[in-house]
Design a protein around this motif. Structure first.
Motif, PDB file in Angstrom:
ATOM      1  N   THR A   1      -6.527  71.700 -15.587  1.00 23.45           N
ATOM      2  CA  THR A   1      -7.885  72.240 -15.594  1.00 23.45           C
ATOM      3  C   THR A   1      -8.769  71.471 -16.575  1.00 23.45           C
ATOM      4  O   THR A   1      -9.938  71.187 -16.279  1.00 23.45           O
ATOM      5  N   ALA A   2      -8.223  71.128 -17.732  1.00 26.60           N
ATOM      6  CA  ALA A   2      -8.988  70.324 -18.698  1.00 26.60           C
ATOM      7  C   ALA A   2      -9.332  68.959 -18.101  1.00 26.60           C
ATOM      8  O   ALA A   2     -10.460  68.466 -18.265  1.00 26.60           O
ATOM      9  N   TRP A   3      -8.381  68.360 -17.414  1.00 31.30           N
ATOM     10  CA  TRP A   3      -8.627  67.078 -16.749  1.00 31.30           C
ATOM     11  C   TRP A   3      -9.708  67.256 -15.681  1.00 31.30           C
ATOM     12  O   TRP A   3     -10.627  66.447 -15.556  1.00 31.30           O
ATOM     13  N   ARG A   4      -9.605  68.336 -14.933  1.00 35.03           N
ATOM     14  CA  ARG A   4     -10.587  68.628 -13.880  1.00 35.03           C
ATOM     15  C   ARG A   4     -11.977  68.806 -14.488  1.00 35.03           C
ATOM     16  O   ARG A   4     -12.988  68.373 -13.924  1.00 35.03           O
ATOM     17  N   PHE A   5     -12.047  69.438 -15.659  1.00 38.45           N
ATOM     18  CA  PHE A   5     -13.315  69.609 -16.366  1.00 38.45           C
ATOM     19  C   PHE A   5     -13.900  68.253 -16.752  1.00 38.45           C
ATOM     20  O   PHE A   5     -15.107  68.016 -16.601  1.00 38.45           O
ATOM     21  N   ALA A   6     -13.052  67.356 -17.248  1.00 36.94           N
ATOM     22  CA  ALA A   6     -13.503  66.011 -17.640  1.00 36.94           C
ATOM     23  C   ALA A   6     -13.999  65.232 -16.422  1.00 36.94           C
ATOM     24  O   ALA A   6     -15.026  64.543 -16.490  1.00 36.94           O
ATOM     25  N   ILE A   7     -13.315  65.357 -15.306  1.00 38.13           N
ATOM     26  CA  ILE A   7     -13.739  64.694 -14.063  1.00 38.13           C
ATOM     27  C   ILE A   7     -15.118  65.212 -13.653  1.00 38.13           C
ATOM     28  O   ILE A   7     -16.010  64.436 -13.315  1.00 38.13           O
ATOM     29  N   ARG A   8     -15.255  66.525 -13.702  1.00 38.43           N
ATOM     30  CA  ARG A   8     -16.527  67.159 -13.309  1.00 38.43           C
ATOM     31  C   ARG A   8     -17.661  66.726 -14.227  1.00 38.43           C
ATOM     32  O   ARG A   8     -18.778  66.477 -13.783  1.00 38.43           O
ATOM     33  N   ALA A   9     -17.380  66.626 -15.527  1.00 44.45           N
ATOM     34  CA  ALA A   9     -18.409  66.229 -16.492  1.00 44.45           C
ATOM     35  C   ALA A   9     -18.816  64.759 -16.308  1.00 44.45           C
ATOM     36  O   ALA A   9     -19.990  64.412 -16.461  1.00 44.45           O
ATOM     37  N   ARG A  10     -17.849  63.913 -15.997  1.00 43.83           N
ATOM     38  CA  ARG A  10     -18.115  62.484 -15.846  1.00 43.83           C
ATOM     39  C   ARG A  10     -18.869  62.181 -14.552  1.00 43.83           C
ATOM     40  O   ARG A  10     -19.867  61.475 -14.561  1.00 43.83           O
ATOM     41  N   ASP A  11     -18.373  62.695 -13.431  1.00 43.71           N
ATOM     42  CA  ASP A  11     -19.034  62.447 -12.139  1.00 43.71           C
ATOM     43  C   ASP A  11     -18.643  63.559 -11.167  1.00 43.71           C
ATOM     44  O   ASP A  11     -17.567  63.494 -10.543  1.00 43.71           O
ATOM     45  N   PRO A  12     -19.495  64.569 -11.030  1.00 42.63           N
ATOM     46  CA  PRO A  12     -19.143  65.706 -10.172  1.00 42.63           C
ATOM     47  C   PRO A  12     -19.100  65.381  -8.679  1.00 42.63           C
ATOM     48  O   PRO A  12     -18.691  66.218  -7.883  1.00 42.63           O
ATOM     49  N   LEU A  13     -19.484  64.167  -8.304  1.00 39.86           N
ATOM     50  CA  LEU A  13     -19.514  63.807  -6.886  1.00 39.86           C
ATOM     51  C   LEU A  13     -18.279  63.042  -6.437  1.00 39.86           C
ATOM     52  O   LEU A  13     -18.150  62.722  -5.257  1.00 39.86           O
ATOM     53  N   LYS A  14     -17.364  62.732  -7.365  1.00 41.84           N
ATOM     54  CA  LYS A  14     -16.169  61.956  -7.020  1.00 41.84           C
ATOM     55  C   LYS A  14     -14.903  62.663  -7.483  1.00 41.84           C
ATOM     56  O   LYS A  14     -14.908  63.380  -8.471  1.00 41.84           O
ATOM     57  N   MET A  15     -13.833  62.387  -6.746  1.00 39.80           N
ATOM     58  CA  MET A  15     -12.526  62.952  -7.072  1.00 39.80           C
ATOM     59  C   MET A  15     -11.496  61.825  -7.087  1.00 39.80           C
ATOM     60  O   MET A  15     -11.237  61.226  -6.041  1.00 39.80           O
ATOM     61  N   PRO A  16     -10.896  61.532  -8.243  1.00 36.10           N
ATOM     62  CA  PRO A  16      -9.884  60.472  -8.295  1.00 36.10           C
ATOM     63  C   PRO A  16      -8.613  60.848  -7.532  1.00 36.10           C
ATOM     64  O   PRO A  16      -8.189  62.008  -7.544  1.00 36.10           O
ATOM     65  N   VAL A  17      -8.014  59.873  -6.896  1.00 36.10           N
ATOM     66  CA  VAL A  17      -6.771  60.095  -6.160  1.00 36.10           C
ATOM     67  C   VAL A  17      -5.662  60.539  -7.117  1.00 36.10           C
ATOM     68  O   VAL A  17      -4.821  61.369  -6.758  1.00 36.10           O
ATOM     69  N   ALA A  18      -5.667  60.021  -8.340  1.00 35.33           N
ATOM     70  CA  ALA A  18      -4.646  60.415  -9.324  1.00 35.33           C
ATOM     71  C   ALA A  18      -4.695  61.911  -9.601  1.00 35.33           C
ATOM     72  O   ALA A  18      -3.647  62.563  -9.748  1.00 35.33           O
ATOM     73  N   TYR A  19      -5.899  62.467  -9.649  1.00 35.79           N
ATOM     74  CA  TYR A  19      -6.015  63.910  -9.858  1.00 35.79           C
ATOM     75  C   TYR A  19      -5.425  64.667  -8.673  1.00 35.79           C
ATOM     76  O   TYR A  19      -4.739  65.681  -8.852  1.00 35.79           O
ATOM     77  N   LEU A  20      -5.699  64.193  -7.466  1.00 38.00           N
ATOM     78  CA  LEU A  20      -5.139  64.850  -6.282  1.00 38.00           C
ATOM     79  C   LEU A  20      -3.612  64.804  -6.306  1.00 38.00           C
ATOM     80  O   LEU A  20      -2.949  65.740  -5.870  1.00 38.00           O
ATOM     81  N   GLY A  21      -3.051  63.724  -6.842  1.00 38.15           N
ATOM     82  CA  GLY A  21      -1.596  63.635  -7.000  1.00 38.15           C
ATOM     83  C   GLY A  21      -1.090  64.674  -7.984  1.00 38.15           C
ATOM     84  O   GLY A  21      -0.078  65.345  -7.735  1.00 38.15           O
ATOM     85  N   ALA A  22      -1.779  64.819  -9.108  1.00 43.15           N
ATOM     86  CA  ALA A  22      -1.390  65.834 -10.096  1.00 43.15           C
ATOM     87  C   ALA A  22      -1.542  67.234  -9.519  1.00 43.15           C
ATOM     88  O   ALA A  22      -0.694  68.114  -9.755  1.00 43.15           O
ATOM     89  N   ALA A  23      -2.599  67.452  -8.747  1.00 38.18           N
ATOM     90  CA  ALA A  23      -2.806  68.755  -8.114  1.00 38.18           C
ATOM     91  C   ALA A  23      -1.718  69.044  -7.082  1.00 38.18           C
ATOM     92  O   ALA A  23      -1.289  70.188  -6.918  1.00 38.18           O
ATOM     93  N   THR A  24      -1.247  68.000  -6.409  1.00 40.27           N
ATOM     94  CA  THR A  24      -0.132  68.161  -5.462  1.00 40.27           C
ATOM     95  C   THR A  24       1.134  68.584  -6.205  1.00 40.27           C
ATOM     96  O   THR A  24       1.871  69.475  -5.754  1.00 40.27           O
ATOM     97  N   PHE A  25       1.384  67.964  -7.357  1.00 41.54           N
ATOM     98  CA  PHE A  25       2.519  68.366  -8.198  1.00 41.54           C
ATOM     99  C   PHE A  25       2.373  69.833  -8.606  1.00 41.54           C
ATOM    100  O   PHE A  25       3.344  70.598  -8.572  1.00 41.54           O
ATOM    101  N   LEU A  26       1.157  70.232  -8.981  1.00 42.08           N
ATOM    102  CA  LEU A  26       0.894  71.623  -9.365  1.00 42.08           C
ATOM    103  C   LEU A  26       1.214  72.569  -8.211  1.00 42.08           C
ATOM    104  O   LEU A  26       1.850  73.602  -8.408  1.00 42.08           O
ATOM    105  N   ILE A  27       0.801  72.210  -7.011  1.00 40.63           N
ATOM    106  CA  ILE A  27       1.079  73.038  -5.832  1.00 40.63           C
ATOM    107  C   ILE A  27       2.590  73.168  -5.609  1.00 40.63           C
ATOM    108  O   ILE A  27       3.093  74.248  -5.284  1.00 40.63           O
ATOM    109  N   CYS A  28       3.317  72.081  -5.809  1.00 40.14           N
ATOM    110  CA  CYS A  28       4.782  72.121  -5.658  1.00 40.14           C
ATOM    111  C   CYS A  28       5.401  73.036  -6.707  1.00 40.14           C
ATOM    112  O   CYS A  28       6.308  73.822  -6.399  1.00 40.14           O
ATOM    113  N   LEU A  29       4.919  72.952  -7.931  1.00 35.54           N
ATOM    114  CA  LEU A  29       5.443  73.800  -9.005  1.00 35.54           C
ATOM    115  C   LEU A  29       5.113  75.275  -8.752  1.00 35.54           C
ATOM    116  O   LEU A  29       5.963  76.154  -8.959  1.00 35.54           O
TER     117      LEU A  29
END
Length: 164
Positions: free
Chosen positions: A104-132
């Motif tokens: 969530t902190a990483w997601r906050f930093a992404i949103r603060a930096r550029d709310p119009l883009k989503m890094p693929v690395a974040y989607l990978g981490a989110a996929t890991f979160l979904i698995c967990l």
């Protein structure tokens, strides 16, 4: 201080609270992931905002889920056969809380930096979160549906010393 009277499910209140909060957290994490993935592929940046607020609230609510889980696990009178699953569920729950806050902190930093883009690395981490989260759902389901924690017949059997 006198002990609280416990009902037939071995709880001081009518129904377990932990599952209610947990299902809320699970839904918000999965919906956040869904919004990020759909937003990434459709380039709909509004979904990123929906995703952020879902994961933000989930990161707060998971601590209530863990606290009630600890409290209700303590009242469950776990017998020997259930102990390894309960321990795994507990460790995974606390770990998941920390990981969810970090993501969530990483997601906050992404949103603060550029709310119009989503890094693929974040989607990978989110996929890991979904698995967990899915692993945690499996462990929690097993505690109720296989081992019967806070289910009246199992509570009665534990009180009578049938389960050890």
């Amino acid at each position: 201080m006198p002990a609280l009277p416990l009902n037939s499910d071995n709880l001081p209140y009518p129904d377990p609270i932990h599952p209610v909060i947990v299902h809320f957290v699970i839904a918000m994490v999965f919906f956040s992931f869904f919004c990020d993935v759909v937003g990434y592929f459709t380039r709909n940046h509004r979904l990123f905002e929906v995703s952020f607020w879902n994961i933000f609230v989930a990161a707060i609510a998971i601590f209530l889920a863990v606290i009630f889980g600890q409290f209700e696990a303590g009242l469950a009178q776990p017998y020997q056969a259930v102990q390894p699953i309960l321990n795994s569920h507990t460790i995974t729950g606390w770990s998941l809380a920390a990981i969810l806050v970090a993501i969530t902190a990483w997601r906050f930093a992404i949103r603060a930096r550029d709310p119009l883009k989503m890094p693929v690395a974040y989607l990978g981490a989110a996929t890991f979160l979904i698995c967990l989260v899915s692993l945690q759902v499996y462990l929690g389901s097993k505690l109720v549906w296989v081992y019967g924690l806070h289910v009246e017949p199992v509570v009665e059997a534990a009180k009578q010393g049938i389960l050890k």
